[in-house]
Design a protein around this motif. Sequence first.
Motif, PDB file in Angstrom:
ATOM      1  N   ILE A  92     -12.483   2.036   7.078  1.00 37.51           N
ATOM      2  CA  ILE A  92     -11.503   2.000   8.160  1.00 37.51           C
ATOM      3  C   ILE A  92     -12.188   1.810   9.510  1.00 37.51           C
ATOM      4  CG2 ILE A  92     -11.443   4.529   8.269  1.00 37.51           C
ATOM      5  CD1 ILE A  92      -8.408   4.195   8.975  1.00 37.51           C
ATOM      6  N   SER A  93     -11.654   0.840  10.271  1.00 42.08           N
ATOM      7  CA  SER A  93     -12.154   0.583  11.630  1.00 42.08           C
ATOM      8  C   SER A  93     -10.950   0.294  12.524  1.00 42.08           C
ATOM      9  CB  SER A  93     -13.146  -0.574  11.639  1.00 42.08           C
ATOM     10  OG  SER A  93     -12.559  -1.744  11.107  1.00 42.08           O
ATOM     11  N   LEU A  94     -10.740   1.178  13.484  1.00 42.04           N
ATOM     12  CA  LEU A  94      -9.598   1.086  14.385  1.00 42.04           C
ATOM     13  C   LEU A  94     -10.060   0.848  15.809  1.00 42.04           C
ATOM     14  CD1 LEU A  94      -7.642   4.217  13.112  1.00 42.04           C
ATOM     15  CD2 LEU A  94      -7.266   1.838  12.457  1.00 42.04           C
ATOM     16  N   LYS A  95      -9.235   0.145  16.568  1.00 41.83           N
ATOM     17  CA  LYS A  95      -9.490   0.009  17.993  1.00 41.83           C
ATOM     18  C   LYS A  95      -9.171   1.343  18.677  1.00 41.83           C
ATOM     19  CE  LYS A  95      -8.887  -4.924  18.527  1.00 41.83           C
ATOM     20  NZ  LYS A  95      -8.196  -5.995  19.233  1.00 41.83           N
TER      21      LYS A  95
ATOM     22  N   VAL B  93     -10.051   2.757  -6.397  1.00 46.15           N
ATOM     23  CA  VAL B  93      -9.243   1.862  -5.576  1.00 46.15           C
ATOM     24  C   VAL B  93      -9.955   1.754  -4.232  1.00 46.15           C
ATOM     25  CG1 VAL B  93      -7.012   1.510  -4.456  1.00 46.15           C
ATOM     26  CG2 VAL B  93      -7.113   2.544  -6.729  1.00 46.15           C
ATOM     27  N   PHE B  94     -10.240   0.523  -3.812  1.00 42.22           N
ATOM     28  CA  PHE B  94     -10.941   0.279  -2.555  1.00 42.22           C
ATOM     29  C   PHE B  94      -9.938  -0.271  -1.547  1.00 42.22           C
ATOM     30  CE2 PHE B  94     -14.322  -2.571  -0.371  1.00 42.22           C
ATOM     31  CZ  PHE B  94     -14.543  -1.620   0.610  1.00 42.22           C
ATOM     32  N   VAL B  95      -9.764   0.450  -0.433  1.00 46.38           N
ATOM     33  CA  VAL B  95      -8.834   0.040   0.607  1.00 46.38           C
ATOM     34  C   VAL B  95      -9.615  -0.177   1.895  1.00 46.38           C
ATOM     35  CG1 VAL B  95      -6.829   0.700   2.006  1.00 46.38           C
ATOM     36  CG2 VAL B  95      -6.895   1.288  -0.421  1.00 46.38           C
ATOM     37  N   ILE B  96      -9.402  -1.344   2.501  1.00 47.94           N
ATOM     38  CA  ILE B  96     -10.012  -1.650   3.796  1.00 47.94           C
ATOM     39  C   ILE B  96      -8.879  -1.738   4.815  1.00 47.94           C
ATOM     40  CG2 ILE B  96     -11.344  -3.320   5.143  1.00 47.94           C
ATOM     41  CD1 ILE B  96     -12.420  -4.349   2.376  1.00 47.94           C
ATOM     42  N   ILE B  97      -9.001  -0.981   5.895  1.00 45.67           N
ATOM     43  CA  ILE B  97      -8.073  -1.061   7.025  1.00 45.67           C
ATOM     44  C   ILE B  97      -8.917  -1.411   8.231  1.00 45.67           C
ATOM     45  CG2 ILE B  97      -6.440   0.181   8.488  1.00 45.67           C
ATOM     46  CD1 ILE B  97      -6.008   2.106   6.083  1.00 45.67           C
ATOM     47  N   SER B  98      -8.667  -2.582   8.827  1.00 46.60           N
ATOM     48  CA  SER B  98      -9.510  -3.008   9.934  1.00 46.60           C
ATOM     49  C   SER B  98      -8.700  -3.666  11.041  1.00 46.60           C
ATOM     50  CB  SER B  98     -10.581  -3.989   9.459  1.00 46.60           C
ATOM     51  OG  SER B  98     -11.422  -4.353  10.532  1.00 46.60           O
TER      52      SER B  98
END
Length: 146
Positions: free
Chosen positions: A121-124, A56-61
């Motif tokens: 995952i890439s968060l500010k 399962v591939f999850v992207i959180i951006s």
Amino acid sequence: AGYCFFQSQGLPTVELNLPGMSSFEQTPKFPPQVKISFLAEGVQTEVVSTVYSDRVFVIISQIGKFGTIMKAWAEPKSEGGSIYQVSTLMGKRDDPLLQIYARQIIERLSTVTDKPLLLSISLKAESRDPATFQAILNELFQNNAW
């Protein structure tokens, strides 16, 4: 109107009513994908979850980029339960918050599938607080992104 039926292992059958097309002219999007866009504590956040046959591939951006890429999986213990493993493949290797995201997601994911998680995952910088963490996970889990 045409009808197209799609069933994936462990998922309910999805019926698509496709106006003007026969069921042979249109097939459902594969692999199955969930896209979510929402505000997490005031910051625009995009989540995309794609279920493949082997993971399962999850992207959180929050910045429109992949960011750190991690793999997480559950290893069953002989006495029951699981041991959860997280490995950073690319990106920030010394960020415990990202490790916690991966761990929380694989713990929930492992209740419905034995597939490993590939997480991008890439968060500010302003989104590294407990409220944002909870908002993102709640949105992901509420939308059954897998």
